[in-house]
Design an enzyme around this catalytic site. Structure first.
Site, short mmCIF file in Angstrom:
data_model
loop_
_atom_site.label_atom_id
_atom_site.label_comp_id
_atom_site.label_asym_id
_atom_site.label_seq_id
_atom_site.Cartn_x
_atom_site.Cartn_y
_atom_site.Cartn_z
N THR A 129 0.77 -1.13 -0.07
CA THR A 129 -0.08 -0.01 -0.01
C THR A 129 1.05 1.32 0.18
OG1 THR A 129 -1.39 1.07 1.45
CG2 THR A 129 -0.18 -0.21 2.51
N TYR A 167 -2.31 0.65 9.95
CA TYR A 167 -2.50 -0.18 8.62
C TYR A 167 -1.24 -0.05 7.50
CZ TYR A 167 -3.97 -1.09 3.90
OH TYR A 167 -4.04 -1.65 2.51
N1 UFG Z 1 -13.09 10.75 2.47
C1 UFG Z 1 -14.13 11.59 2.95
N2 UFG Z 1 -15.09 11.23 3.27
C2 UFG Z 1 -15.78 10.02 3.09
C3 UFG Z 1 -14.80 8.72 2.59
C4 UFG Z 1 -13.25 9.45 2.50
O1 UFG Z 1 -13.69 12.79 2.83
O2 UFG Z 1 -16.86 9.55 3.43
C5 UFG Z 1 -11.69 11.17 2.25
C6 UFG Z 1 -10.69 10.62 3.33
O3 UFG Z 1 -10.25 11.54 4.56
C7 UFG Z 1 -9.17 10.77 2.17
C8 UFG Z 1 -9.86 10.25 0.94
O4 UFG Z 1 -11.31 10.69 1.02
O5 UFG Z 1 -9.05 11.90 2.52
C9 UFG Z 1 -9.59 9.02 0.59
O6 UFG Z 1 -10.04 8.12 1.48
P1 UFG Z 1 -10.42 6.48 1.36
O7 UFG Z 1 -10.89 5.85 2.60
O8 UFG Z 1 -11.22 6.44 0.15
O9 UFG Z 1 -8.80 6.08 1.07
P2 UFG Z 1 -7.51 6.20 1.97
O10 UFG Z 1 -6.75 7.14 1.23
O11 UFG Z 1 -7.66 6.54 3.42
O12 UFG Z 1 -7.09 4.63 1.79
C10 UFG Z 1 -6.60 4.19 0.76
C11 UFG Z 1 -6.83 2.62 0.78
C12 UFG Z 1 -5.71 2.15 1.69
C13 UFG Z 1 -4.42 2.34 1.42
C14 UFG Z 1 -4.52 4.18 1.36
C15 UFG Z 1 -3.05 4.98 1.15
O13 UFG Z 1 -7.89 2.36 1.19
O14 UFG Z 1 -5.82 0.73 1.63
O15 UFG Z 1 -5.24 4.52 0.48
O16 UFG Z 1 -3.29 6.01 2.21
F1 UFG Z 1 -3.57 2.18 2.25
#
Ligand code: UFG
Length: 327
Positions: free
Chosen positions: A121, A145
């Site tokens: 990741t 994670y």
């Molecule tokens: N976000 C919102 N509202 C929501 C969901 C997400 O504002 O309802 C934001 C989050 O705060 C973040 C962005 O959208 O800023 C992306 O969030 P995600 O949950 O879609 O994904 P992440 O970037 O947290 O996580 C993803 C993968 C992980 C990986 C990571 C790398 O799911 O497995 O990218 O940082 F590790």
């Protein structure tokens, strides 16, 4: 009788794993799927693919499968994947993502399976100092994670020195979208990922959505991510498999589209493509989120010959919407 060996896919009933299985079948490979169905669906595994219900961290269970079937490579997707959950429950993440992976790798070594493809990741980088992120940059995860996955990368590096194993550690950026032919997609009703949530809001499956943080050091204050189409991601695993088969040395490689979009930009695209102006509430930051994560994908292109086909965000959103409509 064919001597072709099998490709064992852990988490093959899940979101990314189910796209992988389709890609393997299309390439004439013989996948086997292990899944405990904690997040995946039995119906996501094509009927012709042997399916084993159970825990990839159970050495007896996995060992029996490897005794029965000649396996050429393991593609290991099964994991716990929600960053804020890992902050709230780190021990569960270390148990599933790290300890269970150690057991799986031990089975691979015992059975002299030559290749291993690992779902790593972008979270291993933490808050990268330079964007786009290149693989040689220091790893410094800011959440359990990312640490739970980075430890597996370290194990693989050590194991590959001690045993005849070659591996690809593929560092995913933000995986999204669905099979362009509509055969697979993200099914979990409890998904937390941005595009899935925005698409659900557009289809009236939830009452709007929230943006976690608008005070980040980015142009519009929301976090920037690199969205990669799930079918492109699956293709990269096939490319990695063929690279390892061809004698390529173990490698660590980003998988991203190399383009960043802010959370607010993503929401705009979902609104435009769906034609629905759903409710968006601005909220404080969520724990464990880095401000900006955008990949350099030069290594994947050069070393694996990977060419993403569906990188464009509108295409990703269109496919995600089509899948969500059909659920
Ligand atoms: N976000 C919102 N509202 C929501 C969901 C997400 O504002 O309802 C934001 C989050 O705060 C973040 C962005 O959208 O800023 C992306 O969030 P995600 O949950 O879609 O994904 P992440 O970037 O947290 O996580 C993803 C993968 C992980 C990986 C990571 C790398 O799911 O497995 O990218 O940082 F590790």
């Amino acid at each position: 009788m064919s001597q072709q060996r099998h490709i064992l896919v852990t988490g093959g009933a899940g979101y990314i794993g189910s796209h992988m299985t389709l890609a393997l079948l299309a390439a004439g490979e013989r996948p086997l799927v292990i899944d405990d169905l904690s997040a995946g669906l039995r119906s996501a595994v094509p009927a012709e693919v042997p399916f084993f219900l159970g825990d990839f961290g159970n050495a007896d269970f996995v060992g029996e499968i490897m005794d029965r079937y000649p396996v050429e490579a393991v593609i290991h997707f099964a994991a716990s994947v929600v960053v804020p959950d890992s902050v709230a429950n780190p021990l569960a993440y270390y148990a599933n993502n790290t300890v269970n992976a150690r057991t799986l790798i031990e089975c691979v070594v015992r059975h002299a399976i030559p290749h291993f493809v690992f779902s790593s990741t972008a979270a291993v980088y933490g808050e990268p100092e330079v964007t786009p992120v290149v693989e040689d940059q220091a790893t410094d995860p800011i959440n359990p994670y990312g640490r739970s996955k980075l430890m597996v990368e370290w194990m693989l590096a050590d194991v590959a020195k001690a045993h005849p194993l070659s591996y690809a550690a593929l560092r995913y950026f933000n995986v999204a979208g669905a099979d362009p032919q509509g055969r697979a997609g993200q099914s979990s009703p409890n998904a937390t990922h941005l595009i899935k949530i925005a698409v659900q809001a557009a289809l009236g499956k939830r009452a709007g959505m929230e943006v976690y943080g608008t005070d980040y050091p980015t142009a519009d204050g929301s976090c920037i991510r690199d969205y990669v189409h799930v079918s492109d991601l699956a293709q990269a695993h096939l490319d990695a498999l063929n690279y390892l088969r061809g004698g390529g040395p173990s490698l660590t490689c980003n998988l991203g589209d190399a383009t960043g979009y802010s959370v607010l930009e993503v929401i705009d695209v979902v609104k435009r493509v769906s034609g629905v102006d759903f409710d968006v509430r601005l909220k404080p930051r969520r724990a464990g989120d880095p401000a900006t994560l955008v990949a350099s994908n030069q290594r994947a292109r050069t070393m694996l010959g990977w060419t993403p086909r569906y990188g464009d965000l509108e295409t990703i959103v269109r496919h995600a919407l089509a899948w969500e409509r059909g659920l």
